[in-house]
Design a protein around this motif. Structure first.
Motif, PDB file in Angstrom:
ATOM      1  N   SER A 257       0.864  -1.177   0.000  1.00 36.51           N
ATOM      2  CA  SER A 257       0.000   0.000   0.000  1.00 36.51           C
ATOM      3  C   SER A 257       0.898   1.223   0.000  1.00 36.51           C
ATOM      4  O   SER A 257       2.011   1.179   0.546  1.00 36.51           O
ATOM      5  CB  SER A 257      -0.939   0.025   1.214  1.00 36.51           C
ATOM      6  OG  SER A 257      -0.216   0.147   2.418  1.00 36.51           O
ATOM      7  N   HIS A 258       0.424   2.310  -0.596  1.00 32.96           N
ATOM      8  CA  HIS A 258       1.260   3.509  -0.621  1.00 32.96           C
ATOM      9  C   HIS A 258       1.305   4.167   0.755  1.00 32.96           C
ATOM     10  O   HIS A 258       2.379   4.406   1.304  1.00 32.96           O
ATOM     11  CB  HIS A 258       0.749   4.488  -1.666  1.00 32.96           C
ATOM     12  CG  HIS A 258       1.622   5.701  -1.819  1.00 32.96           C
ATOM     13  ND1 HIS A 258       2.964   5.616  -2.114  1.00 32.96           N
ATOM     14  CD2 HIS A 258       1.360   7.034  -1.694  1.00 32.96           C
ATOM     15  CE1 HIS A 258       3.493   6.831  -2.182  1.00 32.96           C
ATOM     16  NE2 HIS A 258       2.537   7.706  -1.925  1.00 32.96           N
ATOM     17  N   ASP A 259       0.144   4.471   1.319  1.00 31.45           N
ATOM     18  CA  ASP A 259       0.154   5.015   2.680  1.00 31.45           C
ATOM     19  C   ASP A 259       0.120   3.870   3.691  1.00 31.45           C
ATOM     20  O   ASP A 259      -0.284   2.753   3.392  1.00 31.45           O
ATOM     21  CB  ASP A 259      -0.996   5.998   2.919  1.00 31.45           C
ATOM     22  CG  ASP A 259      -2.341   5.477   2.448  1.00 31.45           C
ATOM     23  OD1 ASP A 259      -2.387   4.394   1.831  1.00 31.45           O
ATOM     24  OD2 ASP A 259      -3.364   6.148   2.689  1.00 31.45           O
ATOM     25  N   TRP A 260       0.551   4.166   4.901  1.00 34.43           N
ATOM     26  CA  TRP A 260       0.691   3.130   5.924  1.00 34.43           C
ATOM     27  C   TRP A 260      -0.674   2.624   6.387  1.00 34.43           C
ATOM     28  O   TRP A 260      -1.656   3.383   6.414  1.00 34.43           O
ATOM     29  CB  TRP A 260       1.422   3.683   7.134  1.00 34.43           C
ATOM     30  CG  TRP A 260       2.796   4.201   6.876  1.00 34.43           C
ATOM     31  CD1 TRP A 260       3.407   4.369   5.667  1.00 34.43           C
ATOM     32  CD2 TRP A 260       3.730   4.632   7.866  1.00 34.43           C
ATOM     33  NE1 TRP A 260       4.668   4.859   5.835  1.00 34.43           N
ATOM     34  CE2 TRP A 260       4.900   5.043   7.174  1.00 34.43           C
ATOM     35  CE3 TRP A 260       3.707   4.707   9.245  1.00 34.43           C
ATOM     36  CZ2 TRP A 260       6.024   5.525   7.845  1.00 34.43           C
ATOM     37  CZ3 TRP A 260       4.820   5.184   9.915  1.00 34.43           C
ATOM     38  CH2 TRP A 260       5.972   5.581   9.214  1.00 34.43           C
ATOM     39  N   PRO A 261      -0.770   1.371   6.794  1.00 35.86           N
ATOM     40  CA  PRO A 261      -1.990   0.916   7.466  1.00 35.86           C
ATOM     41  C   PRO A 261      -2.205   1.718   8.751  1.00 35.86           C
ATOM     42  O   PRO A 261      -1.261   1.993   9.495  1.00 35.86           O
ATOM     43  CB  PRO A 261      -1.702  -0.558   7.769  1.00 35.86           C
ATOM     44  CG  PRO A 261      -0.649  -0.946   6.784  1.00 35.86           C
ATOM     45  CD  PRO A 261       0.188   0.269   6.565  1.00 35.86           C
ATOM     46  N   GLN A 262      -3.423   2.091   8.996  1.00 36.85           N
ATOM     47  CA  GLN A 262      -3.727   2.915  10.161  1.00 36.85           C
ATOM     48  C   GLN A 262      -3.322   2.202  11.453  1.00 36.85           C
ATOM     49  O   GLN A 262      -3.584   1.014  11.639  1.00 36.85           O
ATOM     50  CB  GLN A 262      -5.219   3.229  10.205  1.00 36.85           C
ATOM     51  CG  GLN A 262      -5.625   4.167  11.323  1.00 36.85           C
ATOM     52  CD  GLN A 262      -7.125   4.249  11.476  1.00 36.85           C
ATOM     53  OE1 GLN A 262      -7.808   3.249  11.511  1.00 36.85           O
ATOM     54  NE2 GLN A 262      -7.652   5.458  11.557  1.00 36.85           N
ATOM     55  N   GLY A 263      -2.651   2.931  12.345  1.00 33.77           N
ATOM     56  CA  GLY A 263      -2.265   2.397  13.642  1.00 33.77           C
ATOM     57  C   GLY A 263      -1.000   1.569  13.629  1.00 33.77           C
ATOM     58  O   GLY A 263      -0.612   1.055  14.685  1.00 33.77           O
ATOM     59  N   ILE A 264      -0.324   1.444  12.493  1.00 37.85           N
ATOM     60  CA  ILE A 264       0.861   0.589  12.425  1.00 37.85           C
ATOM     61  C   ILE A 264       1.984   1.150  13.286  1.00 37.85           C
ATOM     62  O   ILE A 264       2.858   0.403  13.741  1.00 37.85           O
ATOM     63  CB  ILE A 264       1.311   0.438  10.958  1.00 37.85           C
ATOM     64  CG1 ILE A 264       2.313  -0.716  10.808  1.00 37.85           C
ATOM     65  CG2 ILE A 264       1.915   1.740  10.441  1.00 37.85           C
ATOM     66  CD1 ILE A 264       1.716  -2.061  11.001  1.00 37.85           C
ATOM     67  N   GLU A 265       1.960   2.460  13.547  1.00 35.77           N
ATOM     68  CA  GLU A 265       3.042   3.046  14.330  1.00 35.77           C
ATOM     69  C   GLU A 265       3.055   2.511  15.758  1.00 35.77           C
ATOM     70  O   GLU A 265       4.100   2.519  16.421  1.00 35.77           O
ATOM     71  CB  GLU A 265       2.921   4.575  14.345  1.00 35.77           C
ATOM     72  CG  GLU A 265       1.735   5.124  15.106  1.00 35.77           C
ATOM     73  CD  GLU A 265       0.449   5.117  14.300  1.00 35.77           C
ATOM     74  OE1 GLU A 265      -0.596   5.571  14.829  1.00 35.77           O
ATOM     75  OE2 GLU A 265       0.470   4.663  13.132  1.00 35.77           O
ATOM     76  N   SER A 308       5.290  -0.180   2.428  1.00 33.65           N
ATOM     77  CA  SER A 308       4.623   1.083   2.134  1.00 33.65           C
ATOM     78  C   SER A 308       5.663   2.168   1.872  1.00 33.65           C
ATOM     79  O   SER A 308       6.863   1.975   2.103  1.00 33.65           O
ATOM     80  CB  SER A 308       3.708   1.507   3.289  1.00 33.65           C
ATOM     81  OG  SER A 308       2.681   0.565   3.508  1.00 33.65           O
ATOM     82  N   GLY A 309       5.177   3.315   1.431  1.00 32.52           N
ATOM     83  CA  GLY A 309       6.015   4.485   1.209  1.00 32.52           C
ATOM     84  C   GLY A 309       5.338   5.714   1.791  1.00 32.52           C
ATOM     85  O   GLY A 309       4.972   5.768   2.953  1.00 32.52           O
ATOM     86  N   HIS A 310       5.169   6.736   0.973  1.00 35.21           N
ATOM     87  CA  HIS A 310       4.335   7.907   1.202  1.00 35.21           C
ATOM     88  C   HIS A 310       4.864   8.900   2.234  1.00 35.21           C
ATOM     89  O   HIS A 310       4.959  10.090   1.945  1.00 35.21           O
ATOM     90  CB  HIS A 310       2.920   7.477   1.582  1.00 35.21           C
ATOM     91  CG  HIS A 310       1.940   8.614   1.659  1.00 35.21           C
ATOM     92  ND1 HIS A 310       1.800   9.546   0.648  1.00 35.21           N
ATOM     93  CD2 HIS A 310       1.058   8.981   2.625  1.00 35.21           C
ATOM     94  CE1 HIS A 310       0.873  10.432   0.985  1.00 35.21           C
ATOM     95  NE2 HIS A 310       0.413  10.127   2.174  1.00 35.21           N
ATOM     96  N   LEU A 311       5.224   8.461   3.436  1.00 32.94           N
ATOM     97  CA  LEU A 311       5.569   9.392   4.509  1.00 32.94           C
ATOM     98  C   LEU A 311       7.045   9.750   4.542  1.00 32.94           C
ATOM     99  O   LEU A 311       7.478  10.481   5.432  1.00 32.94           O
ATOM    100  CB  LEU A 311       5.134   8.825   5.864  1.00 32.94           C
ATOM    101  CG  LEU A 311       3.627   8.654   6.038  1.00 32.94           C
ATOM    102  CD1 LEU A 311       3.295   8.155   7.444  1.00 32.94           C
ATOM    103  CD2 LEU A 311       2.881   9.944   5.749  1.00 32.94           C
ATOM    104  N   HIS A 312       7.822   9.236   3.605  1.00 37.23           N
ATOM    105  CA  HIS A 312       9.224   9.635   3.430  1.00 37.23           C
ATOM    106  C   HIS A 312      10.057   9.448   4.700  1.00 37.23           C
ATOM    107  O   HIS A 312      10.793  10.339   5.112  1.00 37.23           O
ATOM    108  CB  HIS A 312       9.313  11.083   2.933  1.00 37.23           C
ATOM    109  CG  HIS A 312       8.701  11.299   1.600  1.00 37.23           C
ATOM    110  ND1 HIS A 312       8.503  12.546   1.061  1.00 37.23           N
ATOM    111  CD2 HIS A 312       8.215  10.418   0.685  1.00 37.23           C
ATOM    112  CE1 HIS A 312       7.921  12.431  -0.125  1.00 37.23           C
ATOM    113  NE2 HIS A 312       7.741  11.141  -0.373  1.00 37.23           N
TER     114      HIS A 312
END
Length: 549
Positions: A257-265, A308-312
C-alpha cells in the motif's frame, strides 16, 4: 618529540577548538586522534569523507546515478537466493528509475548476488510525454519528465523485473488506461487499482492510491479532461477495490500500500518516529495517521510482509495476529496492542504535553523546502466518513455508501474449537521506506523464502495471474461503477458471505476451464502514446491489453 611537531599539534588543537575545521571533520576526527597522528613518526593518511552516494556495508542504499560505472567487474558468477526470491523494495520512486537501478547494481556487484524483483511502493510517475504532466497532482515546479520516458520509448530497458502500485503523485492518465494492471513498458508492471499476482512462488497483493474519507465511497468517475479537483480524487482509494481484496483467501506473502496501514506506528518505535517526524504527533493522537482500508486488509490477509512508502521515512514494525481462530481485527479502528514496552501511549498525554513533546522537547530535523508537501490533499476539508459503518439500503448509482466487511454465516449452533485446533499465525513484518535522494534510506534488499518448492530460473523472472483474483475480478466486475450518475442499474455489492463465495466459486470454475496459461507475457506490452510530445492538453489513449484482459 621535535619542537616543530609539537607546535604543529598545538596549532591543530587550537584551530579545532576555535571551530576552524568544518563540523563534519570535527565530528569525524577528534582532537586526540589528530594529536596522535602528529606524534607518530609516519603520519597516516586521513581518509576523506565517504561519498554519501556510495553504499555502506549495511543494506541501506544511497542514491548514486553513476553507481553502475563505479562498480568493478564481478569476481564470479552472481548467486541467486535458492530458498526463495531476493527482493529489492523501494519507498517512493518519484521518477528516479536510473538512480534506483544503479544503486541495486552497485549492491549486487559488492555482494556478488542477483536481485530477482524490484517493488516500488507508489509515486512511480510513469510520465510518457509532456501531455502526461498535466495529469499529475504536483506543483508546477515539480512537473518533470523524469526517467520513465526513456524506458517507455525503448532507449533503456529495465534490468530487473519491476512491479509497482500507484501513489498520490502519479501520471493518472496512464494509470487509468491500466485500471486492471498491465505492462507500462518492457519489464515494468503496474498492479492497477488493486491486484494479486504471483512470481517465483510469492503471492503479492497490492492496493494503489491513498485514503481520503470523502472519496472512499465514490465510484471511479474521473475521466479526461479532469475537472476541478479530479486530478487529486482519481488516486484516492475506493471501497470497491478494497472490497475485492477483502475476498482473497489463502496465503498472501507480500502486501503493498502507498500510505501506511492505520495504527501501524503502535507496533513499532513511536518515540523514534516522533523524533524523526515530530509533526506526526497530532495525527497519531487523533488516529488519523494511515489508511483504515489498508489496516483492514492487513488484519484480514495477514501477509508475511507489508511494504509502504508515502511518509518519506524508514520505519519498521511487527504486527502479531495471535491465534488462527481469533476474531479478525480488521473492523476495529482502535490502535493495536502496543508490543513495544518503550512506546508512548499518546492517549495518556494531554494536548499540552503532546505539543511540548513534539514541538519543544524534540528538535525537528532539517526539512527540505523543495520537497513535495505530503499534505497537499488536505486543502479541502470535509466531514470524516467512517468507511466501516453498515451501509444504507440504496441503489449504488444514486447514493454510494461504504460496504461493510463480510460477516461469518449465521448458524444455529456454535462450537468452540479445541486448544489443539488453534495455531499461531506468523506475524506481519512491516517496512516503510523513504524516497530516492542522497542521505535517505529509500531501498532495502530482502531474501524472502517461499513456502512452495524453490523457484526455478525461469519462474524467477515470470509474472503470472492469480486464479482466485481472476475469479474475484470476474465475479464483481458487474458492480463496477465508472460514472457518478448513470441510467444503468448497478446492484449493491453483496454482503452475505454465502452469496459472495458462490459467485467466486462459479467464476473460479470458469477460469480453470478457460484460462489454461496464467503467464503474464512482457510481449503483451503495446506502446499507445508518443514517448515525447509537444506541450498540449492531456490526451487519453486506449490500451489494447485491457480489452484483451
Amino acid at each position: 618529540m621535535p619542537p616543530s611537531r609539537l607546535l604543529q599539534a598545538l596549532g591543530i588543537r587550537a584551530r579545532l577548538l576555535a571551530g576552524a575545521y568544518p563540523p563534519p571533520l570535527r565530528s569525524r576526527v577528534s582532537c586526540a586522534t589528530r594529536l596522535l597522528h602528529c606524534f607518530s613518526t609516519q603520519r597516516p593518511r586521513i581518509q576523506p569523507r565517504q561519498d554519501p552516494r556510495q553504499l555502506s556495508h549495511t543494506r541501506r542504499v544511497m542514491s548514486s546515478p553513476a553507481a553502475a560505472q563505479m562498480s568493478g567487474p564481478p569476481t564470479g558468477e552472481r548467486q541467486f537466493y535458492e530458498q526463495g526470491l531476493r527482493v529489492a523494495v523501494e519507498g517512493c520512486g518519484h521518477g528516479t528509475l536510473n538512480a534506483i537501478y544503479a544503486s541495486i547494481e552497485k549492491t549486487c556487484a559488492l555482494h556478488n548476488y542477483n536481485v530477482d524483483l524490484l517493488i516500488i511502493c507508489g509515486d512511480f510517475q510513469a510520465v510518457r510525454n509532456a501531455q502526461d504532466l498535466h495529469t499529475m497532482s504536483v506543483p508546477v515546479k515539480y512537473r518533470q519528465l523524469g526517467d520513465f520516458h526513456e524506458y517507455y520509448s525503448g532507449a533503456r530497458k529495465a534490468p530487473i523485473l519491476t512491479i509497482f502500485i500507484g501513489g498520490n503523485h502519479e501520471a493518472s492518465a496512464y494509470g487509468t488506461e491500466l485500471f486492471y494492471g498491465g505492462w507500462v513498458c518492457p519489464n515494468i508492471y503496474y498492479l492497477g487499482a488493486a491486484n494479486v499476482l504471483n512470481i517465483g512462488g510469492l503471492r503479492i497483493a497490492g492496493l494503489s492510491g491513498i485514503y481520503e474519507a470523502r472519496d472512499y465511497i465514490r465510484p471511479h468517475y474521473e475521466r479526461l479532461p479532469y475537472m476541478g479537483n479530479e486530478v487529486r480524487t482519481i488516486y484516492h482509494v475506493r471501497d470497491y477495490d478494497k472490497y475485492k481484496l477483502f475476498q482473497v483467501s489463502g496465503r498472501v506473502d507480500v502486501g503493498l500500500s502507498h500510505d501506511w496501514p492505520q495504527g501501524i506506528e503502535h507496533s513499532g518505535d513511536v518515540r523514534w518516529l516522533l523524533r524523526e517526524k515530530p509533526w506526526f504527533g497530532n495525527d497519531i493522537k487523533k488516529r488519523e495517521l494511515g489508511s483504515p482500508p489498508a489496516r483492514s486488509l492487513l488484519y484480514k490477509l495477514k501477509p508475511r510482509y507489508w511494504f509502504s512508502g508515502h511518509l518519506h521515512v524508514k520505519f519498521a514494525a511487527v504486527v502479531h495476529h495471535g491465534k488462527e481462530n481469533a476474531t479478525a481485527a480488521g473492523l476495529d479502528l482502535s490502535p493495536p496492542k502496543v508490543e513495544n514496552p518503550d512506546a508512548i501511549d499518546l492517549d495518556d498525554l494531554s494536548d499540552t504535553e503532546l505539543t511540548t513533546t513534539t514541538a519543544s522537547t524534540i528538535t525537528p530535523p532539517f526539512k527540505n523546502s523543495d520537497e513535495i508537501d505530503l499534505d497537499m490533499d488536505d486543502e479541502d476539508t470535509a466531514a470524516t466518513v467512517d468507511p466501516f459503518k453498515p451501509p444504507i439500503k440504496r441503489l449504488r448509482s444514486t447514493s454510494p455508501q461504504p460496504s461493510p466487511q463480510p460477516s461469518p454465516p449465521q448458524t444455529t449452533t456454535t462450537t468452540t474449537p479445541s486448544p489443539s485446533a488453534t495455531t499461531t499465525i506468523p506475524p506481519t513484518y512491516f517496512l516503510a521506506l523513504d524516497k530516492c535522494l542522497p542521505h535517505r534510506s529509500f531501498l532495502q534488499i530482502l531474501e524472502i523464502p517461499t513456502t512452495t518448492p524453490p523457484p526455478t530460473l525461469q519462474s524467477r523472472n515470470t509474472l503470472s495471474y492469480d486464479p482466485e483474483w481472476l475469479a474475484i475480478t470476474r465475479a464483481f466486475n458487474p458492480y463496477l461503477q465508472i460514472s457518478p450518475t448513470t441510467n444503468q442499474f448497478i446492484p449493491e455489492l453483496p454482503q452475505d458471505p454465502v452469496i459472495v463465495q458462490s459467485l467466486i466459486d462459479k467464476e473460479r470454475k470458469w477460469v480453470s476451464e478457460n484460462v489454461k496459461d496464467l503467464t503474464i507475457y512482457p510481449e503483451a506490452f503495446t506502446r499507445t502514446a508518443p514517448a515525447i510530445g509537444k506541450e498540449k492538453g492531456p490526451s487519453e489513449w486506449k490500451d489494447v491489453g485491457q480489452r484483451e484482459f
